[in-house]
Design an enzyme around this catalytic site. Structure first.
Site, PDB file in Angstrom:
ATOM      1  N   GLU A 180      -6.055  -0.743   5.904  1.00 49.14           N
ATOM      2  CA  GLU A 180      -5.358  -1.040   7.156  1.00 49.14           C
ATOM      3  C   GLU A 180      -5.452   0.145   8.098  1.00 49.14           C
ATOM      4  OE1 GLU A 180      -0.845  -1.140   6.672  1.00 49.14           O
ATOM      5  OE2 GLU A 180      -1.571  -1.994   4.802  1.00 49.14           O
TER       6      GLU A 180
ATOM      7  N   CYS B 121      -1.822  -4.207   2.056  1.00 47.29           N
ATOM      8  CA  CYS B 121      -2.189  -3.374   0.905  1.00 47.29           C
ATOM      9  C   CYS B 121      -3.062  -4.075  -0.128  1.00 47.29           C
ATOM     10  CB  CYS B 121      -0.924  -2.847   0.236  1.00 47.29           C
ATOM     11  SG  CYS B 121       0.058  -1.819   1.334  1.00 47.29           S
TER      12      CYS B 121
ATOM     13  N   HIS C 261       1.186  -3.420  -7.615  1.00 40.50           N
ATOM     14  CA  HIS C 261       1.188  -2.686  -6.349  1.00 40.50           C
ATOM     15  C   HIS C 261       2.409  -1.774  -6.317  1.00 40.50           C
ATOM     16  CE1 HIS C 261       0.610  -1.313  -2.407  1.00 40.50           C
ATOM     17  NE2 HIS C 261       1.667  -1.934  -1.909  1.00 40.50           N
TER      18      HIS C 261
END
Ligand SMILES: [Zn+2]
Lengths: 130, 349
Positions: free
Chosen positions: B80, B112, B234
């Site tokens: 990003e 992400c 994550h």
């Protein structure tokens, strides 16, 4: 540097691609298309350098043009690659006092410069302590 | 079977402690660190960005195994923080690893999880026989506005995976995803810093999607958490992955090796890829790895992976630095140096 000019040299700058004379075993960076030793007998082929070597000598840049001003002080060194050829390149270090003649270095991929906030970003090879 | 041919990570050398950031904003650093489970985060050098991190990660992957760059038919870089809004990171990576010009390439964005989306794309191209090898990279120099909660975690790093069919070091048994339209975190075009929905980023966003994809994966494979040696989730901080692992029934020992956030921060698209690299650094043949990424907006990609004998015979893991080595090789910055590094100081133009 103009956009076309840096683009033409891009492959060499990204990957340390030079040439080697297969007749006498001499390496060239930047690449040469003619071996000055062997002349017409020379057989020149592309060669990708391993990117490891040592610092022959260096200087510390304390004032630089706008583009590089934020990065001062920084080190520019003459580096002898393990294949035997020499080149001039920036050396990355967090403390300029850590750099010394004979220091082993390896190549890494970094941003070289950016043309303001909207222009082209130039990437290439710098060296860092091995 | 399709799988990971080789892998490589890259983490910049600089760190800043949460305490140092807290001091500037008059906050309690210890309280924040304990709450997030993040004690320090990586900071890029002034000449590093998500592209240079992607290149160095890809080169680390190729240093471990002799892959002919001409056989690489696709490169996807998920981030990003691509350096350009228009001009692909992936072609510069291709040029820098010698894979151009006969290849397809594109930049991915899905908060992400863009890196794991790249792995799925490469799997599809390899399985369909369209390419021999594909390279999937997750790489970010994450941005967090000064004094925002994100500033304590937004970090830099990434990892690259070469995906192919021939003698993979780890077979990817299956992958599946769980995606919905959820406004938990966003950054509009031209804005320097992202915004987030505060508490909204937990329950209906991270936890719902990670659990959704994880359950889907285990249902499809007929497995339970105890069947896996390692699990990677994550890690926007250390608290979320620890909580979601516990909710799903994974034990702290299973997530420890892949949980880099306490010493690294949140590397956004790089987070799960770096965690998976850390597990591959130590994994043994037969080890089974469970992976679930998360991207705001929102979606999760899950993977079921089995390590093969090739991890001992086909690659030289020592030919590139391990994640542990890179986490330990660090230089601390104070906030003023950090602000200069991140371009947060307003200069006269
Ligand atoms: Zn010659």
């Amino acid at each position: 540097m103009s956009v076309p000019r840096f683009w033409r040299k891009q492959t060499n700058r990204y990957n340390l691609i030079g040439t080697k004379c297969e007749t006498c075993g001499t390496y060239y960076f930047p690449p040469r298309s003619l071996c000055p030793k062997c002349r017409r007998e020379g057989k020149i082929v592309d060669y990708k350098f391993k990117g490891t070597g040592k610092i022959v000598t260096f200087s510390v840049v304390r004032t630089a043009s706008d583009k590089f001003d934020l990065q001062t002080p920084f080190v520019v060194a003459i580096i002898e690659l393990d294949e035997g050829t020499r080149l001039t390149a920036p050396v990355i270090c967090s403390d300029i006092n850590e750099v010394y003649i004979g220091m082993r270095v390896k190549s890494t991929f970094r941003k070289i410069s950016a043309d303001g906030d909207s222009g082209i970003i130039v990437y290439g090879t710098k060296f860092i302590r091995e | 079977m399709v799988g990971i041919i080789t892998y490589g990570a890259y983490i910049p050398q600089f760190r800043i402690k949460a305490d140092e950031i807290a001091k500037v904003w008059g906050a309690n650093g210890t309280e924040i660190s304990n709450g997030l489970g993040v004690f320090e985060k990586s900071v890029p050098d002034m000449d590093e960005d998500s592209l240079t991190i992607a290149v160095n990660a890809a080169r680390n992957a190729l240093a471990r195994r002799d892959v002919n760059p001409a056989d690489i038919g696709a490169i996807y870089v998920g981030s990003e923080s691509h350096p350009y809004a228009v001009k692909p990171t992936s072609v510069t990576v291709g040029e820098a690893i010698g894979a151009t010009p006969v290849m397809t390439a594109a930049d991915y964005e899905f908060a992400c999880k863009a890196g794991t989306a790249g792995i799925q794309t490469c799997m599809g191209l390899v399985k369909s026989g369209m390419i021999k090898y594909g390279v999937a990279i997750g790489s970010d120099v994450a941005q967090g506005a000064p004094s925002d909660a994100l500033e304590y975690t937004a970090a830099a790093g990434g990892a690259a995976f070469v995906i192919g069919n021939d003698d993979p070091i780890a077979e990817i048994n299956d992958t599946c995803s769980y995606s919905t339209d959820t406004p938990d975190f966003w950054r509009r075009e031209g804005q320097a810093y992202p915004r987030h929905g505060g508490r909204f980023s937990g329950e209906p966003a991270y936890f719902k999607h990670v659990q959704g994809a994880a359950h889907l994966m285990m249902d499809r494979m007929g497995t339970k958490p105890a069947d896996y040696d390692y699990a990677i989730f994550h890690q926007p901080n250390a608290k979320f992955p620890r909580n979601v692992a516990a909710m799903l029934g994974f034990k702290p020992e299973q997530i420890k090796q892949g949980l880099c956030a306490p010493r690294l921060g949140n590397t956004y698209s790089g987070a799960v890829p770096v965690g998976l690299s850390s597990v591959l650094d130590v994994a043994k043949p037969g080890d089974r790895i469970f992976v679930t990424s998360y991207g705001s907006g929102s979606g999760s990609d899950a993977f079921d992976i089995t390590v093969t004998d090739a991890i001992l015979t086909k690659i030289d893991r020592k030919a590139a630095p391990s994640v542990e080595t890179m986490l330990n090789d660090k230089i601390y910055l104070d906030y003023a140096q950090y602000a200069k590094h991140k371009g947060k100081i307003v200069m006269q133009k």
